[in-house]
Enzyme design. Sequence first.
Site, PDB file in Angstrom:
ATOM      1  N   LYS B  79     -34.514 -17.606 -47.062  1.00 47.68           N
ATOM      2  CA  LYS B  79     -35.299 -18.689 -46.452  1.00 47.68           C
ATOM      3  C   LYS B  79     -34.659 -19.022 -45.107  1.00 47.68           C
ATOM      4  O   LYS B  79     -33.415 -19.056 -45.011  1.00 47.68           O
ATOM      5  CB  LYS B  79     -35.233 -19.878 -47.412  1.00 47.68           C
ATOM      6  N   SER B 155     -41.319 -25.161 -50.935  1.00 51.06           N
ATOM      7  CA  SER B 155     -41.239 -24.820 -49.528  1.00 51.06           C
ATOM      8  C   SER B 155     -40.685 -23.416 -49.267  1.00 51.06           C
ATOM      9  O   SER B 155     -40.780 -22.925 -48.151  1.00 51.06           O
ATOM     10  CB  SER B 155     -40.365 -25.839 -48.794  1.00 51.06           C
ATOM     11  N   SER B 179     -38.850 -26.532 -54.778  1.00 50.05           N
ATOM     12  CA  SER B 179     -39.170 -25.519 -53.769  1.00 50.05           C
ATOM     13  C   SER B 179     -38.761 -24.094 -54.112  1.00 50.05           C
ATOM     14  O   SER B 179     -39.139 -23.163 -53.394  1.00 50.05           O
ATOM     15  CB  SER B 179     -38.567 -25.917 -52.425  1.00 50.05           C
TER      16      SER B 179
END
Lengths: 62, 464
Positions: B79, B155, B179
């Site tokens: 990420k 996310s 997330s």
Amino acid sequence: MNQEPMDYTTYVEQAAAVVGLPIPPEYHQSVVENFERIAAIAQLVMEFPLDDDVEIAPVFEP
Amino acid sequence: MPELYPDATSLAQSIRNGEVTAKAVVAAALARIAEHNPSLNCFTTVLAEQAMGDADTVDQAIAAGHNPGPLAGVPFGVKDLFDIAGVRTLAGSKINATRSPAAQDATLIQRLKQAGAVLVGAQLMDEYAYGFVTENSHYGPCRNPHDLNRMTGGSSGGSAASVAAGLVPLALGSDTNGSIRVPSALCGIFGLKPTFGRLSRARTYPFVASLDHLGPFTRSVRDSALAFDLMQGPDPADPACTQRPAQLCLPELSKGIDGLRIAIADEYFATNAEPDILTAVEHLGQALGATQRVTIPEAKRARAAAFIITASEGSHLHLDDLRKTPQDFDTATRDRFLAGALIPATWYLQAQRFRAWYRDRVRELFQQVDIILAPTVPCPAPLIGQTTLKLDGVETLLRPNIGLFTQPLSFIGLPIVNVPIQRPGQLPIGMQIIAAPYQEALALRVAAYLESQGLVAAPVPTLP
């Protein structure tokens, strides 16, 4: 906490001034709406009675 | 005939045995990323040259007879809130693009690289991790490999999509309120959110320091266990990282579920979801012999408290940028951050004190059971751009409510595995396997059992 539905327009303006956070006029209405949502959620938390000995975990150990 | 999409464990074995070179594996991953990233939009940065160099180092180590590590030559992504030396850590924002490149890799990247893994790039996320959708107004929406018109969840959407699509067998993400678990459920893969403090967060861009966790996305349970084991261990650079010694999970996986007291969460976790979701949890519960029900007390209030802490801490972190350049924030996060900055301290403090109370109640619950099962998401992947969701017949806002089952649990740092449930002709969904603090091995054992029974799996869908 206030149980009556509140108009947070003034709060948002004044709290923003207190923390020195200018809110551009075009975002103002949406920020007020977001704060209303937060306030409704906060009510759930604030209405819950906690004993005096319930402390924040300074280093959180789950 | 080798499997088309081997997991990280079997890929590393093939490389170590000399059946294939690390360079060939990494080149194939880079080619697949180049082919599919334009439609999936899951990578924001691809480090092709660096990855090929690192793969060459692995091949040279093998040629010289050295141990290249348990993840030798395995390509992985992170990420884009993880620091990568020489790369700007965007955290899904436009604002951070003006910052200096990171000087050093995040601790977890270092640990995976030490095990031989090869970093191939950084992956798309909601701006500053404040979202469950990965529809980023600066960089566009991430697309679900099972249906490109649908969202990945967030996310950590880019990380989940890249693993689900078979671009990489391993990715790292973060989970503050769901997330890791939400996108792994919507994309149909395994996601592990370890106990709070178990994995170092050093040199990753924070969202909510009180609640931030990091963890892996994989397509097999053994990969989740292996990656987690390799990343465990104290790190003075993260003050929240536990001093407990590593407790290896991989050797535990074959122990099965005998003797484990497994229960299904009722009340809050058995409403507000599409009926198929609750049926799937019941079905897996039966397969695990879960006859007990448990009530996680005050889960709705726990979610509210997590929401207040998130809004308050998250906003405070960005106060300076909110003052100077509010127009540069994602339109989906900006007004929430502005409003969150105005939360009175007493709301925040009550939420933190409630957290301690609630943790104690849930600890008591784990005296009676070892594992609790609950849905991960209330519905399969919604359409990109969808703004509302019907839950129990009531039209509700989609963005905050996708995380309604995950948020009350990360709030007190419980270790949780999302297991992917595949439904022929339908989109995948997920179930949370929840254990007591520091009992990641138990949750992974249950996941491994379900995987061995063919009840959960993460096959790669055919991409257009």
